[in-house]
Write an enzyme that holds these catalytic residues in place. Structure first.
Site, mmCIF file in Angstrom:
data_model
loop_
_atom_site.group_PDB
_atom_site.id
_atom_site.type_symbol
_atom_site.label_atom_id
_atom_site.label_comp_id
_atom_site.label_asym_id
_atom_site.label_seq_id
_atom_site.Cartn_x
_atom_site.Cartn_y
_atom_site.Cartn_z
ATOM 1 C CB THR A 325 -24.259 6.668 18.252
ATOM 2 O OG1 THR A 325 -23.286 6.119 17.355
ATOM 3 C CG2 THR A 325 -24.957 7.847 17.606
ATOM 4 C CB CYS A 326 -23.940 3.195 22.281
ATOM 5 S SG CYS A 326 -24.157 4.442 23.537
ATOM 6 C CG ASP A 327 -22.724 0.894 15.783
ATOM 7 O OD1 ASP A 327 -21.559 0.506 15.513
ATOM 8 O OD2 ASP A 327 -23.737 0.366 15.309
ATOM 9 C CG ASN A 368 -27.266 5.397 21.006
ATOM 10 O OD1 ASN A 368 -26.086 5.469 20.767
ATOM 11 N ND2 ASN A 368 -27.816 4.296 21.482
#
Ligand SMILES: *Cc1c(COP(=O)(O)O)cnc(C)c1O
Length: 378
Positions: A325-327, A368
């Site tokens: 994910t984009c974290d 996401n």
């Protein structure tokens, strides 16, 4: 435990797309029998939150298990699985009064408390119910300690249960949780010493407690070996005898991780293997599952799952392991990098073992756009 033959067969035959958990019910049945054999005088309340899959609850209900629940939906799941209300404990110390009223209407008679405010809710919403007071433990030795959020200082438990008694509730007993993934066998001893002191103090006020809830904490084997169920049972029995002599009260345990952890394996896939600069040796291995896909217990790298691949005979080197994910929080192991085969490459399948507990329930709904962790119970 590595994947069982049944799990490997399932994955080979079904080839499920995307990351998924596969749980082998035979392993759970075996774990349940091991608890019964090791602690025949103790009632088992499976901690539903560890893995509430209906097939698991049905199996355990059919084997005679009781259930530790934390919310109305968990109570309903246990009832749907075939448990009668007398086999359900509302074990969360933090409950809405209207949920207590609904649990009472469903026939649940056993409730956890850790303060007089909660006692008063229960006296209003579930008159006459049995309550047990949770006391604090320090969680030392646990890989996933439970801090000061739950429980009160032992001395306060006397006031809490005296108040319960005065309000017409049944002051039933004491509970504690020594911390999850507890590998120190002595952890129960100090809690039982405190428990006995509370029993004595209340007896002084004419209130007889009859139950000790020994909580969870029974481990699953991850990378390091852990003591067996029999060793836990032996240490607990010794501690009970040391503190209660020949007047050992009724006991219950609430295993979650120890009941289902080793029954599940997550199949995942390598999405990317990359380095951060040209002559960097450290590889970053990105999987299609991470903290938001069900591996939340890697928070602070607390739980280190065994990861196996088809290339485990090749040389290994340390990697950072991260989710998709984009974290930036979605990194599983970085402070202590994880040894993976140097030949590991995009598209390879990996098996994340001993993931039967605290995975599906921790997966986010659609961060996401990734789907919650799929699960197959076989
Ligand atoms: C989570 C929990 C358990 C289960 O703990 P494990 O360490 O997974 O066995 C038991 N009792 C209570 C009250 C809990 O909150």
């Amino acid at each position: 435990m590595a994947a069982t033959a049944r799990i490997l067969d399932f994955l080979r035959d079904r080839r499920p797309e995307g990351p998924c958990l596969v749980v082998d019910l035979d392993v759970i049945a075996k774990n349940y029998r091991a608890f019964i054999r090791a602690m025949p005088a103790t009632r088992i309340y499976y901690a539903v939150k560890a893995n509430p899959a209906p097939e698991i609850l049905k199996l355990l209900a059919s084997m005679g298990s009781s259930f530790d629940t934390a919310s109305l939906p968990e109570i309903e799941m246990a009832l749907d699985a075939g448990a009668t209300p007398d086999r359900i404990s509302f074990g969360n110390t933090i409950k809405k009064e209207r949920d207590v009223a609904r649990a009472h209407a469903l026939g649940v008679t056993l409730y956890a408390v850790d303060c007089t405010e909660e006692v008063e809710k229960i006296a209003r919403a579930a008159p006459g119910a049995r309550v047990f007071c949770r006391i604090l433990t320090d969680g030392a030795g646990a890989e996933w300690p439970l801090s000061r959020k739950f429980g009160c200082e032992p001395a306060m438990a006397v006031d809490v249960l005296t108040r319960a008694h005065a309000l017409g509730l049944k002051a039933h007993g004491i509970s504690f949780h020594v911390g999850s993934q507890q590998t120190r066998l002595e952890a129960w001893d100090s809690a039982l010493a405190e428990t006995k002191a509370i029993f004595d103090a209340l007896a002084h006020h004419g209130i007889t407690l009859s139950m000790v809830n020994l909580g969870g904490g029974f481990p699953t084997r991850y990378l390091k070996a852990v003591p067996g169920t029999g060793q836990y049972a032996g240490a607990i029995h010794e501690a009970l005898t040391r503190h209660f002599g020949n007047a050992i009260p009724e006991t219950i345990i609430e295993p979650g991780r120890g009941m289902v952890g080793n029954a599940g394996v997550i199949k995942a896939e390598v999405v990317l293997v990359a380095k951060k600069h040209a002559n960097d040796n450290l590889r970053w291995v990105y999987l299609d599952i991470g903290k938001f896909g069900g591996l939340a217990e890697t928070m602070e790298e607390a739980i280190r799952y065994p990861i196996s691949t088809a290339r485990d005979d090749d040389p290994k080197a340390p990697c950072v392991v991260a989710g998709p994910t984009c974290d930036s929080a979605d990194v599983l192991y970085e402070k202590t990098p994880y040894d993976l085969p140097v030949t590991l490459t995009v598209g390879d399948e990996v098996l994340i073992e001993a993931t039967g507990a605290y995975t599906t329930t921790y997966a986010s709904v659609a961060f996401n756009g990734f789907a919650p962790l799929a699960a197959y119970v076989i």
